[in-house]
Design a protein around this motif. Structure first.
Motif, PDB file in Angstrom:
ATOM      1  N   VAL A 246       0.832  -1.204   0.000  1.00 48.40           N
ATOM      2  CA  VAL A 246       0.000   0.000   0.000  1.00 48.40           C
ATOM      3  C   VAL A 246       0.866   1.253   0.000  1.00 48.40           C
ATOM      4  CG1 VAL A 246      -1.669   1.341   1.341  1.00 48.40           C
ATOM      5  CG2 VAL A 246      -1.951  -1.139   1.112  1.00 48.40           C
ATOM      6  N   VAL A 247       1.904   1.269   0.840  1.00 44.22           N
ATOM      7  CA  VAL A 247       2.786   2.433   0.919  1.00 44.22           C
ATOM      8  C   VAL A 247       3.534   2.631  -0.398  1.00 44.22           C
ATOM      9  CG1 VAL A 247       4.829   3.402   2.057  1.00 44.22           C
ATOM     10  CG2 VAL A 247       3.034   2.314   3.426  1.00 44.22           C
ATOM     11  N   ALA A 248       3.963   1.538  -1.022  1.00 42.42           N
ATOM     12  CA  ALA A 248       4.668   1.647  -2.300  1.00 42.42           C
ATOM     13  C   ALA A 248       3.771   2.240  -3.384  1.00 42.42           C
ATOM     14  CB  ALA A 248       5.181   0.272  -2.730  1.00 42.42           C
ATOM     15  N   ILE A 249       2.483   1.910  -3.326  1.00 40.28           N
ATOM     16  CA  ILE A 249       1.531   2.437  -4.314  1.00 40.28           C
ATOM     17  C   ILE A 249       1.096   3.851  -3.969  1.00 40.28           C
ATOM     18  CG2 ILE A 249      -0.751   2.099  -5.331  1.00 40.28           C
ATOM     19  CD1 ILE A 249      -0.366  -0.912  -4.889  1.00 40.28           C
ATOM     20  N   ARG A 250       0.874   4.072  -2.675  1.00 38.18           N
ATOM     21  CA  ARG A 250       0.435   5.395  -2.194  1.00 38.18           C
ATOM     22  C   ARG A 250       1.436   5.906  -1.174  1.00 38.18           C
ATOM     23  NH1 ARG A 250      -4.925   6.832  -2.397  1.00 38.18           N
ATOM     24  NH2 ARG A 250      -4.107   8.757  -1.451  1.00 38.18           N
ATOM     25  N   PRO A 251       2.521   6.550  -1.611  1.00 33.93           N
ATOM     26  CA  PRO A 251       3.571   7.004  -0.684  1.00 33.93           C
ATOM     27  C   PRO A 251       3.079   7.932   0.418  1.00 33.93           C
ATOM     28  CG  PRO A 251       4.319   7.124  -2.954  1.00 33.93           C
ATOM     29  CD  PRO A 251       2.864   6.828  -3.010  1.00 33.93           C
ATOM     30  N   ASP A 252       1.968   8.642   0.175  1.00 34.87           N
ATOM     31  CA  ASP A 252       1.458   9.551   1.196  1.00 34.87           C
ATOM     32  C   ASP A 252       1.003   8.820   2.460  1.00 34.87           C
ATOM     33  OD1 ASP A 252      -0.532   8.725  -0.866  1.00 34.87           O
ATOM     34  OD2 ASP A 252      -1.954   9.582   0.570  1.00 34.87           O
ATOM     35  N   VAL A 253       0.727   7.506   2.337  1.00 36.35           N
ATOM     36  CA  VAL A 253       0.323   6.722   3.503  1.00 36.35           C
ATOM     37  C   VAL A 253       1.446   6.647   4.533  1.00 36.35           C
ATOM     38  CG1 VAL A 253      -0.407   4.416   4.287  1.00 36.35           C
ATOM     39  CG2 VAL A 253      -1.345   5.387   2.182  1.00 36.35           C
ATOM     40  N   ALA A 254       2.692   6.715   4.060  1.00 37.60           N
ATOM     41  CA  ALA A 254       3.831   6.645   4.980  1.00 37.60           C
ATOM     42  C   ALA A 254       3.775   7.772   6.002  1.00 37.60           C
ATOM     43  CB  ALA A 254       5.138   6.695   4.200  1.00 37.60           C
ATOM     44  N   GLY A 255       3.367   8.959   5.559  1.00 39.03           N
ATOM     45  CA  GLY A 255       3.243  10.089   6.481  1.00 39.03           C
ATOM     46  C   GLY A 255       2.185   9.842   7.542  1.00 39.03           C
ATOM     47  N   LEU A 256       1.079   9.187   7.170  1.00 38.81           N
ATOM     48  CA  LEU A 256       0.032   8.868   8.135  1.00 38.81           C
ATOM     49  C   LEU A 256       0.533   7.855   9.161  1.00 38.81           C
ATOM     50  CD1 LEU A 256      -3.024   8.523   5.710  1.00 38.81           C
ATOM     51  CD2 LEU A 256      -2.377  10.502   7.112  1.00 38.81           C
ATOM     52  N   LEU A 257       1.349   6.904   8.708  1.00 36.82           N
ATOM     53  CA  LEU A 257       1.875   5.898   9.624  1.00 36.82           C
ATOM     54  C   LEU A 257       2.832   6.512  10.640  1.00 36.82           C
ATOM     55  CD1 LEU A 257       2.672   2.966   7.165  1.00 36.82           C
ATOM     56  CD2 LEU A 257       0.726   3.160   8.707  1.00 36.82           C
ATOM     57  N   ARG A 258       3.652   7.443  10.163  1.00 35.18           N
ATOM     58  CA  ARG A 258       4.676   8.033  11.031  1.00 35.18           C
ATOM     59  C   ARG A 258       4.091   8.962  12.074  1.00 35.18           C
ATOM     60  NH1 ARG A 258       9.728   7.779  10.235  1.00 35.18           N
ATOM     61  NH2 ARG A 258      10.115   9.885  10.906  1.00 35.18           N
ATOM     62  N   GLY A 259       3.002   9.635  11.740  1.00 30.47           N
ATOM     63  CA  GLY A 259       2.361  10.512  12.719  1.00 30.47           C
ATOM     64  C   GLY A 259       3.299  11.575  13.224  1.00 30.47           C
ATOM     65  N   THR A 260       3.193  11.854  14.529  1.00 30.72           N
ATOM     66  CA  THR A 260       4.014  12.913  15.139  1.00 30.72           C
ATOM     67  C   THR A 260       5.223  12.364  15.887  1.00 30.72           C
ATOM     68  OG1 THR A 260       2.632  12.879  17.121  1.00 30.72           O
ATOM     69  CG2 THR A 260       2.017  14.412  15.387  1.00 30.72           C
ATOM     70  N   GLY A 261       5.268  11.048  16.105  1.00 28.74           N
ATOM     71  CA  GLY A 261       6.405  10.479  16.828  1.00 28.74           C
ATOM     72  C   GLY A 261       6.361  10.792  18.308  1.00 28.74           C
ATOM     73  N   MET A 262       7.390  10.347  19.019  1.00 28.82           N
ATOM     74  CA  MET A 262       7.441  10.506  20.470  1.00 28.82           C
ATOM     75  C   MET A 262       8.388  11.587  20.924  1.00 28.82           C
ATOM     76  SD  MET A 262       7.278   6.708  22.074  1.00 28.82           S
ATOM     77  CE  MET A 262       7.333   7.430  23.703  1.00 28.82           C
ATOM     78  N   GLY A 263       9.082  12.194  20.012  1.00 22.80           N
ATOM     79  CA  GLY A 263      10.019  13.222  20.433  1.00 22.80           C
ATOM     80  C   GLY A 263      11.257  12.673  21.084  1.00 22.80           C
ATOM     81  N   MET A 264      11.651  11.472  20.710  1.00 24.17           N
ATOM     82  CA  MET A 264      12.858  10.884  21.309  1.00 24.17           C
ATOM     83  C   MET A 264      14.096  11.400  20.614  1.00 24.17           C
ATOM     84  SD  MET A 264      11.827   6.930  22.029  1.00 24.17           S
ATOM     85  CE  MET A 264      13.476   6.586  22.601  1.00 24.17           C
TER      86      MET A 264
END
Length: 264
Positions: A246-264
């Motif tokens: 899915v990510v390979a077909i729709r690269p914008d999904v990667a941004g949704l997966l990553r979200g905001t992160g934890m700030g580590m």
């Protein structure tokens, strides 16, 4: 080295104290993860000077240790409690050394993880071709992690993690602190072998967000402790590979997966 195990009564007070202590450490670690998630401090990316990198690495390893304690100790609890219940001459205090040895391995794994995390965060903030290629890197990591769930090495490591009694019988080195630490290190090594793909997903695809930390912690626990754990691992592998497509077909999904992160 094989050992003849000697069982103590399951209701042994000291064993109960060990269980309560392990639960308390895990809960405190989760509080630390929640605090880190809500701090919004941001990842430490700055000058490439040795001094800054040492500070950044130290901060990361502390946060990583807390996260691994929260995520991994529940699935390691059967071995820790079995060590106290069945280990011949195993004193309750030595369970602490077993846990320390186990976490040492995960801290060591945090060293390459830090390098990967820094590279990913730098790429994410880069508007050049490198930054635009990050979604495809995420897809590759998801695919590799998914495929790894079906490999013989994964199965071999998971077998060791799912069978604490067999593990302890085969790898008993004695009842002292050093022997307990060694047992914890060896068990931790198998756990890293079992879970490194999921941790790669956590760092690269999930940006160590709280949602991904929780999801992978639950997955690890199910894989290692629940009766249907092997099926859970295979299902997760198939889903990760599907997500990679899915990510390979729709690269914008990667941004949704990553979200905001934890700030580590």
């Amino acid at each position: 080295m094989k050992v003849a195990l000697r069982a103590r009564p399951p209701a042994d007070l000291t064993t109960a104290i060990v269980g309560v202590g392990l639960t308390a450490v895990t809960l405190l670690a989760w509080l630390g993860v929640l605090a880190q998630s809500g701090s919004g401090s941001g990842t430490m990316i700055g000058p490439r000077s040795p001094g800054f990198q040492i500070v950044a690495l130290t901060a990361f390893l502390i946060a990583w240790l807390v996260m691994m304690a929260a995520m991994m100790l529940p699935s390691a609890a059967p071995l820790v409690l079995l060590y106290r219940v069945a280990g011949a001459g195993a004193r309750a205090v030595n369970t602490m050394f077993l846990v320390v040895g186990y976490l040492i391995v995960w801290v060591a794994f945090g060293l390459p993880t830090f390098a990967v995390q820094q590279a990913v965060m730098t790429a994410a903030s880069d508007g050049s071709l490198v930054g635009r290629s990050l979604p495809y890197v995420v897809a590759v990591v998801l695919a590799l992690a998914g495929l790894y769930q079906f490999t013989p090495l994964k199965k071999a490591c998971l077998r060791q993690c799912r069978s604490p009694l067999d593990f302890m019988v085969q790898r008993w080195h004695g009842a002292g602190p050093l022997a307990a630490t060694r047992l914890g290190v060896e068990h931790g090594a198998y756990c890293v072998g079992c879970c490194w793909g999921l941790m790669a997903v956590l760092v690269v695809a999930g940006s160590m967000s709280l949602a991904w930390v929780t999801l992978i912690a639950l997955l690890v626990f199910a894989e290692k402790v629940l009766p249907f754990g092997r099926r859970v691992g295979q299902l997760s592998g198939a889903l990760l590979f599907l997500l990679a497509v899915v990510v390979a077909i729709r690269p914008d999904v990667a941004g949704l997966l990553r979200g905001t992160g934890m700030g580590m």
